[in-house]
Design a protein around this motif. Structure first.
Motif, PDB file in Angstrom:
ATOM      1  N   LYS A 175     -19.639  10.126 -58.592  1.00 44.35           N
ATOM      2  CA  LYS A 175     -19.580  11.158 -59.624  1.00 44.35           C
ATOM      3  C   LYS A 175     -18.960  12.462 -59.121  1.00 44.35           C
ATOM      4  N   ASP A 176     -17.798  12.371 -58.546  1.00 42.22           N
ATOM      5  CA  ASP A 176     -17.052  13.557 -58.107  1.00 42.22           C
ATOM      6  C   ASP A 176     -17.746  14.349 -56.996  1.00 42.22           C
ATOM      7  N   PHE A 177     -18.602  13.689 -56.248  1.00 44.69           N
ATOM      8  CA  PHE A 177     -19.159  14.262 -55.028  1.00 44.69           C
ATOM      9  C   PHE A 177     -18.875  13.302 -53.877  1.00 44.69           C
ATOM     10  N   HIS A 178     -18.758  13.864 -52.693  1.00 45.06           N
ATOM     11  CA  HIS A 178     -18.498  13.086 -51.486  1.00 45.06           C
ATOM     12  C   HIS A 178     -19.751  13.107 -50.619  1.00 45.06           C
ATOM     13  N   PHE A 179     -20.098  11.969 -50.039  1.00 40.11           N
ATOM     14  CA  PHE A 179     -21.286  11.858 -49.216  1.00 40.11           C
ATOM     15  C   PHE A 179     -20.915  11.250 -47.869  1.00 40.11           C
ATOM     16  N   VAL A 180     -21.522  11.776 -46.808  1.00 45.40           N
ATOM     17  CA  VAL A 180     -21.239  11.298 -45.459  1.00 45.40           C
ATOM     18  C   VAL A 180     -22.557  10.934 -44.779  1.00 45.40           C
ATOM     19  N   VAL A 181     -22.632   9.706 -44.279  1.00 46.07           N
ATOM     20  CA  VAL A 181     -23.783   9.231 -43.516  1.00 46.07           C
ATOM     21  C   VAL A 181     -23.401   9.244 -42.039  1.00 46.07           C
ATOM     22  N   LEU A 182     -24.151   9.987 -41.225  1.00 45.81           N
ATOM     23  CA  LEU A 182     -23.854  10.099 -39.810  1.00 45.81           C
ATOM     24  C   LEU A 182     -24.846   9.290 -38.967  1.00 45.81           C
ATOM     25  N   ASP A 183     -24.417   8.908 -37.792  1.00 46.32           N
ATOM     26  CA  ASP A 183     -25.265   8.228 -36.813  1.00 46.32           C
ATOM     27  C   ASP A 183     -25.520   9.190 -35.664  1.00 46.32           C
ATOM     28  N   GLY A 184     -26.705   9.766 -35.623  1.00 40.41           N
ATOM     29  CA  GLY A 184     -27.038  10.728 -34.571  1.00 40.41           C
ATOM     30  C   GLY A 184     -27.671  10.099 -33.351  1.00 40.41           C
ATOM     31  N   ASN A 185     -27.484   8.786 -33.176  1.00 40.58           N
ATOM     32  CA  ASN A 185     -28.159   8.061 -32.100  1.00 40.58           C
ATOM     33  C   ASN A 185     -27.206   7.576 -31.016  1.00 40.58           C
ATOM     34  N   GLU A 186     -26.128   8.313 -30.806  1.00 41.67           N
ATOM     35  CA  GLU A 186     -25.170   7.931 -29.779  1.00 41.67           C
ATOM     36  C   GLU A 186     -25.488   8.644 -28.468  1.00 41.67           C
ATOM     37  N   LYS A 187     -24.994   8.060 -27.377  1.00 39.71           N
ATOM     38  CA  LYS A 187     -25.242   8.629 -26.055  1.00 39.71           C
ATOM     39  C   LYS A 187     -24.088   9.527 -25.634  1.00 39.71           C
ATOM     40  N   ASP A 188     -24.431  10.622 -24.989  1.00 34.18           N
ATOM     41  CA  ASP A 188     -23.440  11.479 -24.353  1.00 34.18           C
ATOM     42  C   ASP A 188     -23.410  11.105 -22.875  1.00 34.18           C
ATOM     43  N   LEU A 189     -22.348  10.438 -22.461  1.00 30.59           N
ATOM     44  CA  LEU A 189     -22.272   9.942 -21.087  1.00 30.59           C
ATOM     45  C   LEU A 189     -22.200  11.067 -20.063  1.00 30.59           C
ATOM     46  N   ASN A 190     -21.837  12.259 -20.518  1.00 29.36           N
ATOM     47  CA  ASN A 190     -21.715  13.396 -19.600  1.00 29.36           C
ATOM     48  C   ASN A 190     -22.950  14.287 -19.574  1.00 29.36           C
ATOM     49  N   ASN A 191     -23.941  13.928 -20.369  1.00 30.88           N
ATOM     50  CA  ASN A 191     -25.119  14.790 -20.463  1.00 30.88           C
ATOM     51  C   ASN A 191     -26.347  13.927 -20.718  1.00 30.88           C
ATOM     52  N   ARG A 192     -27.064  13.613 -19.679  1.00 34.94           N
ATOM     53  CA  ARG A 192     -28.260  12.790 -19.817  1.00 34.94           C
ATOM     54  C   ARG A 192     -29.406  13.632 -20.377  1.00 34.94           C
ATOM     55  N   ILE A 193     -30.027  13.112 -21.422  1.00 33.38           N
ATOM     56  CA  ILE A 193     -31.172  13.794 -22.012  1.00 33.38           C
ATOM     57  C   ILE A 193     -32.370  12.849 -21.989  1.00 33.38           C
ATOM     58  N   GLU A 194     -33.554  13.423 -21.995  1.00 30.49           N
ATOM     59  CA  GLU A 194     -34.760  12.612 -21.969  1.00 30.49           C
ATOM     60  C   GLU A 194     -35.001  11.972 -23.328  1.00 30.49           C
ATOM     61  N   GLY A 195     -35.623  10.812 -23.304  1.00 30.56           N
ATOM     62  CA  GLY A 195     -35.996  10.158 -24.550  1.00 30.56           C
ATOM     63  C   GLY A 195     -34.840   9.439 -25.213  1.00 30.56           C
ATOM     64  N   TYR A 196     -34.904   9.363 -26.511  1.00 34.19           N
ATOM     65  CA  TYR A 196     -33.908   8.631 -27.283  1.00 34.19           C
ATOM     66  C   TYR A 196     -32.562   9.356 -27.298  1.00 34.19           C
ATOM     67  N   ALA A 197     -31.486   8.572 -27.374  1.00 36.61           N
ATOM     68  CA  ALA A 197     -30.147   9.154 -27.526  1.00 36.61           C
ATOM     69  C   ALA A 197     -30.093   9.923 -28.839  1.00 36.61           C
ATOM     70  N   ARG A 198     -29.478  11.107 -28.818  1.00 38.91           N
ATOM     71  CA  ARG A 198     -29.430  11.926 -30.035  1.00 38.91           C
ATOM     72  C   ARG A 198     -28.179  12.809 -30.040  1.00 38.91           C
ATOM     73  N   THR A 199     -27.054  12.125 -29.977  1.00 38.07           N
ATOM     74  CA  THR A 199     -25.759  12.800 -29.948  1.00 38.07           C
ATOM     75  C   THR A 199     -24.828  12.142 -30.956  1.00 38.07           C
ATOM     76  N   ILE A 200     -23.891  12.912 -31.487  1.00 35.35           N
ATOM     77  CA  ILE A 200     -22.767  12.361 -32.239  1.00 35.35           C
ATOM     78  C   ILE A 200     -21.566  12.405 -31.308  1.00 35.35           C
ATOM     79  N   GLY A 201     -21.071  11.228 -30.956  1.00 31.40           N
ATOM     80  CA  GLY A 201     -20.051  11.115 -29.923  1.00 31.40           C
ATOM     81  C   GLY A 201     -18.641  11.448 -30.370  1.00 31.40           C
ATOM     82  N   LYS A 202     -17.722  11.400 -29.408  1.00 29.82           N
ATOM     83  CA  LYS A 202     -16.335  11.816 -29.605  1.00 29.82           C
ATOM     84  C   LYS A 202     -15.656  11.060 -30.736  1.00 29.82           C
ATOM     85  N   GLU A 203     -15.778   9.736 -30.719  1.00 26.06           N
ATOM     86  CA  GLU A 203     -15.093   8.931 -31.740  1.00 26.06           C
ATOM     87  C   GLU A 203     -15.619   9.248 -33.135  1.00 26.06           C
TER      88      GLU A 203
END
Length: 337
Positions: A144-172
């Motif tokens: 209906k004339d609106f645009h919607f984007v679903v993102l995946d925030g569960n990617e890994k940042d290979l250059n920045n290790r974080i504790e717990g679950y992966a929570r990055t949006i990667g380069k691609e």
């Protein structure tokens, strides 16, 4: 002692690569452009409504079937254009087919955001998506004339290790997002499991993604991206940052109070079968929201309940322990864009 993480497991692209070429837009000119676009889109724009639920945690809740059924019954009555889960829905195991049968009672379009717990127990993203009859961890669609984007925030940042679950949006994915947003001329809503503006286990590169959204709006000359909806934090709040609304949709089911918290909402027999819920404030009934978008405003119709078994003010918990107050509701809001 079993903790939440253990239980649930059981049951660089640099900023420069994201920048949209910017040109200086005088404030008055920007306002005139925004009004002109609104008027142009408003001539043909149809009002749209969708139902949104977050963090059902079907695998954790003792009454997950009831909670899912309550939401679906409400959506069948209201008949929104689509419904969407903001993540932490269920893992793709055979026993959860019952949940999918409940979900299938809604005959309209259904969308899913991947949460960090949807792949617990060694399941893959593709297994979870296939179980939900979804195709991609991130994608976009028009309605209906609106645009919607679903993102995946569960990617890994290979250059920045974080504790717990992966929570990055990667380069691609960031490259795809930039291209997708540049190609649409429609007002846009973003869905992501993790908060883009919450520094307490939110999206690790949330600022980077927010800046991209702002640059897209600058390039367009009007507020193309109007709303970002997230879950994950089991809280209830709204922030407006540089013209974009960020709304947190509270969990449908509970607030995680911590590994040292001991709930007295249920009896000993209940906690013998559901020991992990002794560390949680369970909401008596499920909560969710419907979101309606019109020519110039966004109406969020929230729902609310109480804490099961014992009032919040008698739990002894600091309701501001996560900054935003703990609550068992999703606020109703009117947001202008």
């Amino acid at each position: 002692m079993i903790n939440r993480k253990k239980f649930l497991k059981i049951g660089s692209l640099g900023i420069s690569g994201l920048l949209v070429p910017s040109t200086f837009i005088h404030a008055k000119t920007r306002t005139e452009l925004d009004q002109a676009v609104t008027e142009e889109l408003g001539v043909r724009q149809q009002n749209l409504k969708f139902g949104v639920i977050s963090d059902l945690h079907y695998d954790l809740m003792h009454d997950g079937d009831r909670r899912a059924q309550c939401f679906i019954d409400a959506m069948i009555r209201e008949q929104p254009d689509f419904i969407i889960s903001l993540g932490d829905f269920c893992v793709p195991k055979l026993a959860n087919k019952k949940l999918m049968a409940i979900w299938a009672q809604f005959k309209g379009k259904k969308h899913y955001v991947l949460g960090n717990h949807d792949t617990d127990g060694g399941f893959t993203k593709q297994q979870a998506l296939a179980f939900w009859d979804a195709t991609s961890p991130y994608y976009s669609f028009d309605n209906k004339d609106f645009h919607f984007v679903v993102l995946d925030g569960n990617e890994k940042d290979l250059n920045n290790r974080i504790e717990g679950y992966a929570r990055t949006i990667g380069k691609e994915q960031l490259t795809w997002l930039k291209q997708d947003l540049q190609q649409t001329k429609l007002r846009t809503v973003i869905f992501c499991h993790q908060g883009l503006e919450n520094t307490m286990n939110g999206l690790d590169n949330g600022m980077q993604v927010r800046y991209l959204l702002e640059q897209i709006n600058n390039e367009a000359g009007f507020n193309k991206i109007i709303l970002v909806l997230t879950g994950h934090h089991h809280l209830n709040y709204h922030n407006q940052i540089n013209g974009i609304h960020y709304v947190q949709i509270n969990s449908s089911s509970y607030y995680w109070a911590g590994e040292t918290f001991e709930s007295k909402a249920f009896d000993a027999a209940f906690y013998k079968d559901h020991s992990i819920l002794k560390r949680a404030l369970v909401y008596q009934d499920p909560i969710w929201a419907t979101v309606s978008i019109a020519k110039t405003d966004i109406i969020i119709q929230g729902t609310e309940t109480v804490m099961a078994g014992i009032p919040l003010n008698q739990t002894g918990i600091d309701i501001y322990k996560d900054v935003y107050p703990i609550t068992s509701k999703v606020d109703s809001r009117k947001l202008m864009y």
